[in-house]
Scaffold this active site. Structure first.
Site, PDB file in Angstrom:
ATOM      1  CE  LYS A 243     -13.893  -1.559   1.652  1.00 14.79           C
ATOM      2  NZ  LYS A 243     -12.592  -1.933   2.220  1.00 14.79           N
TER       3      LYS A 243
ATOM      4  CE  LYS B 189      -6.819  -7.093  -0.613  1.00 18.07           C
ATOM      5  NZ  LYS B 189      -8.040  -6.608  -0.038  1.00 18.07           N
TER       6      LYS B 189
ATOM      7  CE  LYS C 297      -4.450  -1.606   1.523  1.00 19.96           C
ATOM      8  NZ  LYS C 297      -5.629  -1.435   2.318  1.00 19.96           N
TER       9      LYS C 297
HETATM   10  N1  AQP Z   1     -10.689  -9.703  -2.561  1.00 17.18           N
HETATM   11  C1  AQP Z   1     -11.022 -10.187  -1.367  1.00 17.18           C
HETATM   12  N2  AQP Z   1     -11.327 -11.512  -1.232  1.00 17.18           N
HETATM   13  C2  AQP Z   1     -11.679 -12.017  -0.016  1.00 17.18           C
HETATM   14  N3  AQP Z   1     -11.742 -11.246   1.109  1.00 17.18           N
HETATM   15  C3  AQP Z   1     -11.448  -9.942   1.005  1.00 17.18           C
HETATM   16  N4  AQP Z   1     -11.417  -8.932   1.902  1.00 17.18           N
HETATM   17  C4  AQP Z   1     -11.046  -7.773   1.301  1.00 17.18           C
HETATM   18  N5  AQP Z   1     -10.833  -7.993  -0.004  1.00 17.18           N
HETATM   19  C5  AQP Z   1     -11.071  -9.328  -0.225  1.00 17.18           C
HETATM   20  C6  AQP Z   1     -11.742  -9.112   3.310  1.00 17.18           C
HETATM   21  O1  AQP Z   1     -12.784  -8.203   3.629  1.00 17.18           O
HETATM   22  C7  AQP Z   1     -12.598  -7.742   4.970  1.00 17.18           C
HETATM   23  C8  AQP Z   1     -12.613  -6.262   4.986  1.00 17.18           C
HETATM   24  O2  AQP Z   1     -11.490  -5.772   4.312  1.00 17.18           O
HETATM   25  P1  AQP Z   1     -11.144  -4.231   4.424  1.00 17.18           P
HETATM   26  O3  AQP Z   1     -12.117  -3.486   3.659  1.00 17.18           O
HETATM   27  O4  AQP Z   1     -11.079  -3.814   5.819  1.00 17.18           O
HETATM   28  O5  AQP Z   1      -9.684  -4.106   3.975  1.00 17.18           O
HETATM   29  P2  AQP Z   1      -8.992  -4.330   2.619  1.00 17.18           P
HETATM   30  O6  AQP Z   1      -8.516  -5.740   2.624  1.00 17.18           O
HETATM   31  O7  AQP Z   1      -7.931  -3.331   2.540  1.00 17.18           O
HETATM   32  O8  AQP Z   1     -10.086  -4.076   1.516  1.00 17.18           O
HETATM   33  P3  AQP Z   1      -9.842  -3.451   0.139  1.00 17.18           P
HETATM   34  O9  AQP Z   1     -11.088  -3.732  -0.587  1.00 17.18           O
HETATM   35  O10 AQP Z   1      -8.592  -3.928  -0.489  1.00 17.18           O
HETATM   36  O11 AQP Z   1      -9.778  -1.892   0.441  1.00 17.18           O
HETATM   37  P4  AQP Z   1      -8.706  -0.805  -0.021  1.00 17.18           P
HETATM   38  O12 AQP Z   1      -8.613  -0.899  -1.494  1.00 17.18           O
HETATM   39  O13 AQP Z   1      -9.299   0.474   0.470  1.00 17.18           O
HETATM   40  O14 AQP Z   1      -7.432  -1.146   0.656  1.00 17.18           O
HETATM   41  C9  AQP Z   1     -11.293  -8.338   5.466  1.00 17.18           C
HETATM   42  O15 AQP Z   1     -11.584  -9.478   6.242  1.00 17.18           O
HETATM   43  C10 AQP Z   1     -10.577  -8.719   4.208  1.00 17.18           C
HETATM   44  O16 AQP Z   1      -9.710  -9.812   4.408  1.00 17.18           O
END
Ligand code: AQP
Length: 332
Positions: free
Chosen positions: A199, A196, A113
């Site tokens: 968001k 993956k 990140k």
């Molecule tokens: N692609 C994924 N597949 C399975 N599980 C996922 N999680 C996130 N992406 C996937 C799980 O969802 C929960 C919440 O995640 P989060 O929103 O707190 O954090 P993140 O992993 O940083 O999500 P993003 O979507 O990738 O957000 P950004 O882009 O803002 O950093 C967690 O249990 C995570 O494992």
């Protein structure tokens, strides 16, 4: 059954299919078995991409609506936003003093990140795994249902809890266990089967959001990257990241084993498979989207849900933070 379940998502954008299948779907089942706490971890949402105040507020309400629309029942589970309980940041500071910097230097999510210029990354992004440890340990959590990407952070939370317990020769912190769903643990981007679903994607077509319209879902699945190999041979899936991801999503949503999905879809061409997949996604997402939209019409209801959740969570943490400060030796 005994034991506390704790998990959360960042309100850094609209929740997506990965968040739902990797985490929230599991929470819905767990809330019937355990005391469950589902946090909107808003303090994480300011670690990297800086949102405007109105965007952050709107995302917090959207996340609360998504939790409820996905099946989290505020009467059974505690739903609240992290920033309303200052003990999270207080414990994060305390635990940070038992966390060697070397442990944080190993965190791969920070490396991903922070991008190429790590000097410009915020201290918050660097120390966020300690805040995550505080979130979990504050509630004496036994089980943490998360996607695969959070495994390393959970290991760190366990190490910090053990370091504290060993230092004071007490078993104060419960050592949390991770709950990961095998097939849904890492839903990948529709445009790149090696990244993956996230968001903050590079392209809006990478990700199925929980508030996408049916037409948009059809469009996104239609545009999903594939390859030039014909058919859905189970044996070759490992070398076909994009096809493997699409088949996996189909398998998780239909409760059919991956080999059975391949067998079934081998009768059809890619266009037909994508049509079937889009229909399946719509059958799951469409009712969730409708309910999110309904819930968002009454923000004061969502606000009351969060406020009640905060009150219930505050009752649990008040006693625990006092006990931790007492163990450390602070005069209170
Ligand atoms: N692609 C994924 N597949 C399975 N599980 C996922 N999680 C996130 N992406 C996937 C799980 O969802 C929960 C919440 O995640 P989060 O929103 O707190 O954090 P993140 O992993 O940083 O999500 P993003 O979507 O990738 O957000 P950004 O882009 O803002 O950093 C967690 O249990 C995570 O494992």
């Amino acid at each position: 059954m005994t034991g506390v379940v704790f998990s959360g998502t960042q309100p850094s954008g609209v929740l997506h299919l990965g968040n739902y299948l990797g985490a929230i779907k599991q929470w819905v089942t767990l809330q019937d078995k355990y005391k469950s706490i589902f946090c909107i971890v808003d303090l994480y949402a300011i670690t990297a991409n800086k949102l405007s105040a109105s965007e952050l507020k709107s995302n917090i309400f959207k996340t609360a609506a998504a939790y409820i629309a996905c099946g989290i029942d505020p009467e059974k589970s505690i739903i609240f936003n992290q920033s309303t309980i200052s003990s999270h940041t207080e414990l994060s500071w305390l635990l940070g003093c038992y966390t060697p910097v070397g442990w944080l230097n190993r965190m791969t999510q920070f490396k991903d990140k922070a991008g190429s210029d790590k000097q410009k990354a915020s201290l918050g992004l660097y120390s966020y795994p300690v805040l995550m440890a505080a979130d979990i340990l504050l509630y004496r959590t036994k089980y943490v249902p998360v996607g695969d990407d959070q495994k390393q952070h959970l290991e760190l939370a366990r190490d910090i809890a053990l370091a504290f317990n060993n230092h004071y020769k007490l078993g104060h912190f419960v050592i949390p266990e991770i709950l990961v769903l095998d097939h849904a643990s890492r839903i990948m981007s529709l445009r790149d089967g090696t990244s993956k679903m996230s968001k903050s994607p590079p392209s809006e077509y990478s990700c199925i959001n929980l508030d996408d319209t049916d037409d948009l879902i059809v469009k996104k699945v239609g545009k999903a990257k594939t390859d030039s190999i014909l058919g859905f041979d189970f044996a070759t899936l490992k070398c076909r990241p994009e096809i493997s991801n699409l088949i996996n999503i189909y398998s998780v949503l239909s409760n059919l084993d991956v080999d059975k999905v391949c067998e079934e879809m081998n009768k059809y061409d890619m266009q037909h498979f994508k049509g079937e997949l889009a229909d399946l996604i719509i059958s799951v997402i469409s009712p969730i989207r409708e309910e999110i939209n309904d819930l968002l019409k009454d923000q004061s209801h969502l606000y009351r849900v969060l406020k009640k959740g905060t009150e219930k969570a505050a009752e649990i943490v008040g006693h625990n933070i006092k006990e931790i400060k007492n163990i450390i030796g602070f005069v209170q």
